[in-house]
Scaffold this motif. Sequence first.
Motif, mmCIF file in Angstrom:
data_model
loop_
_atom_site.group_PDB
_atom_site.id
_atom_site.type_symbol
_atom_site.label_atom_id
_atom_site.label_comp_id
_atom_site.label_asym_id
_atom_site.label_seq_id
_atom_site.Cartn_x
_atom_site.Cartn_y
_atom_site.Cartn_z
ATOM 1 N N SER A 28 0.821 -1.217 0.000
ATOM 2 C CA SER A 28 0.000 0.000 0.000
ATOM 3 C C SER A 28 0.849 1.259 0.000
ATOM 4 O O SER A 28 0.303 2.373 -0.016
ATOM 5 C CB SER A 28 -0.911 0.007 1.233
ATOM 6 O OG SER A 28 -1.721 -1.143 1.281
ATOM 7 N N LEU A 29 2.176 1.115 -0.020
ATOM 8 C CA LEU A 29 3.066 2.269 0.095
ATOM 9 C C LEU A 29 4.048 2.413 -1.059
ATOM 10 O O LEU A 29 4.624 3.486 -1.237
ATOM 11 C CB LEU A 29 3.871 2.172 1.402
ATOM 12 C CG LEU A 29 3.065 2.188 2.698
ATOM 13 C CD1 LEU A 29 3.959 1.843 3.875
ATOM 14 C CD2 LEU A 29 2.415 3.544 2.908
ATOM 15 N N SER A 37 5.596 5.331 -3.270
ATOM 16 C CA SER A 37 4.513 5.976 -4.012
ATOM 17 C C SER A 37 3.963 7.163 -3.230
ATOM 18 O O SER A 37 3.264 6.989 -2.230
ATOM 19 C CB SER A 37 3.382 4.975 -4.285
ATOM 20 O OG SER A 37 2.253 5.639 -4.836
ATOM 21 N N ARG A 38 4.264 8.365 -3.665
ATOM 22 C CA ARG A 38 3.720 9.550 -3.006
ATOM 23 C C ARG A 38 2.204 9.615 -3.172
ATOM 24 O O ARG A 38 1.490 10.074 -2.282
ATOM 25 C CB ARG A 38 4.372 10.804 -3.568
ATOM 26 C CG ARG A 38 5.709 11.139 -2.934
ATOM 27 C CD ARG A 38 5.565 11.380 -1.420
ATOM 28 N NE ARG A 38 4.598 12.422 -1.123
ATOM 29 C CZ ARG A 38 4.888 13.704 -1.070
ATOM 30 N NH1 ARG A 38 6.125 14.111 -1.283
ATOM 31 N NH2 ARG A 38 3.946 14.593 -0.764
ATOM 32 N N GLU A 39 1.717 9.146 -4.317
ATOM 33 C CA GLU A 39 0.264 9.159 -4.549
ATOM 34 C C GLU A 39 -0.445 8.290 -3.512
ATOM 35 O O GLU A 39 -1.449 8.701 -2.930
ATOM 36 C CB GLU A 39 -0.040 8.664 -5.960
ATOM 37 C CG GLU A 39 -1.530 8.656 -6.272
ATOM 38 C CD GLU A 39 -1.836 8.138 -7.668
ATOM 39 O OE1 GLU A 39 -3.031 8.006 -8.000
ATOM 40 O OE2 GLU A 39 -0.884 7.859 -8.426
ATOM 41 N N TRP A 100 6.553 10.170 4.199
ATOM 42 C CA TRP A 100 5.534 10.409 5.230
ATOM 43 C C TRP A 100 5.591 11.866 5.699
ATOM 44 O O TRP A 100 4.562 12.529 5.846
ATOM 45 C CB TRP A 100 5.754 9.481 6.425
ATOM 46 C CG TRP A 100 5.251 8.080 6.280
ATOM 47 C CD1 TRP A 100 6.001 6.938 6.251
ATOM 48 C CD2 TRP A 100 3.883 7.655 6.185
ATOM 49 N NE1 TRP A 100 5.201 5.826 6.133
ATOM 50 C CE2 TRP A 100 3.892 6.237 6.099
ATOM 51 C CE3 TRP A 100 2.659 8.318 6.151
ATOM 52 C CZ2 TRP A 100 2.719 5.482 5.984
ATOM 53 C CZ3 TRP A 100 1.492 7.566 6.042
ATOM 54 C CH2 TRP A 100 1.522 6.180 5.956
ATOM 55 N N GLY A 101 6.812 12.335 5.945
ATOM 56 C CA GLY A 101 6.968 13.700 6.448
ATOM 57 C C GLY A 101 6.464 14.745 5.473
ATOM 58 O O GLY A 101 5.746 15.685 5.855
ATOM 59 N N GLU A 102 6.818 14.596 4.203
ATOM 60 C CA GLU A 102 6.384 15.570 3.195
ATOM 61 C C GLU A 102 4.875 15.541 3.019
ATOM 62 O O GLU A 102 4.238 16.579 2.814
ATOM 63 C CB GLU A 102 7.087 15.286 1.868
ATOM 64 C CG GLU A 102 8.578 15.601 1.883
ATOM 65 C CD GLU A 102 9.268 15.223 0.583
ATOM 66 O OE1 GLU A 102 8.603 14.572 -0.265
ATOM 67 O OE2 GLU A 102 10.446 15.571 0.406
#
Length: 377
Positions: A28-29, A37-39, A100-102
């Motif tokens: 899922s990541l 995956s940023r999306e 995660w941070g962004e």
Amino acid sequence: MDQEMTQDQLRRHVATARRVVVKVGTSSLVNPDFSVSREKIDRIVDALEARMSAGSDVIVVSSGAIAAGMAPLGLKARPRDLATSQAAAAVGQVHLAQAWGESFTRYGRAIGQVLLTQADAGRRDRARNAQRTIDRLRQLGTVPIVNENDTVATSEMRFGDNDRLSAIVATLVSADALVLLSDVDGLYDRPPSDPQARFVGEVRSGNDLQDVAAGDGGRLGTGGMAAKVSAARLAARGGVPVLLTSAERISDALTTADVGTVFHTRPSSRLSAWKFWALYAADAEGVLRLDAGAVQAVTGGGTSLLAVGITEIEGDFHRGDIVEILGPDGETIGRGEVAYDAPELQLMLGKQTGDLDLSQRRPVVHADYLSNYASRV
């Protein structure tokens, strides 16, 4: 949770739970090429933010460190050897934490990375320190992102998968609910691709799982459906109800909770925080072997373990350590906190309490610090 709930009541409880642990699986990541995956992460964070804005505290247990390190290292398949896995995790943790941070920065939120090993959870002082760290991060308005520290964990000292880690974290922080997200929308009695597969909407006890065939992990992760069911039952044993569904349904899971499979707690057999830790997280420093009479006494409940029922000990343990308790045929009975150092206890084996020195007449393991596996969910 102090009483039995209907399925609808439990779903409403999950939907409104104040403190929620959300576990997100590797698939899922990351993208098919193993890049983060940023999306996908943005979509998950959007749902987490909505839940937090509604008043809930959220702790994230994130898989994906090893997979996220594969693309930067040019690896085409998940590493099989420990050194390469740890190297991939070292690289991947940086990329994953940055993503995660962004993503949370879009909402003005900071994250805090908490990396744990089985050894951290296995020592009471370390477990308490991890709990305090997570609590303080929440108090400071920061989102805790918890992951197993794959860079230092050995194959012998691992949680095994982040599903189990999420169950232990959920009990550690006294969560009101655990949401397990994967690539399947819930529990089926056989692979969902089978036209005859039957959806299982709720699990109250092991009886509901007798006809369920859960599979292992895929090419990216280590925790398949079998691991998720095991983790869900583990959390429920510690008094934390669980919702199991897919990451695609995260918005529904965190708003109405009317998707996936719910796992009920059983108030009558709920373990205290100490007993849960002793049974499922603590490192055992030694072994006590019992005769049949002692096994019957301690599994009956409410009875302390006395020296007269112990036939053999193993290990160089000390007073206050957790020890494994075995029956005469080597079967695992439970665990407990031992009241004597190994050398002293060795001289006490098999003796009636009245034949011991006054300083040795307290139980070897007091009933309050003894937990057995006999009544597991």
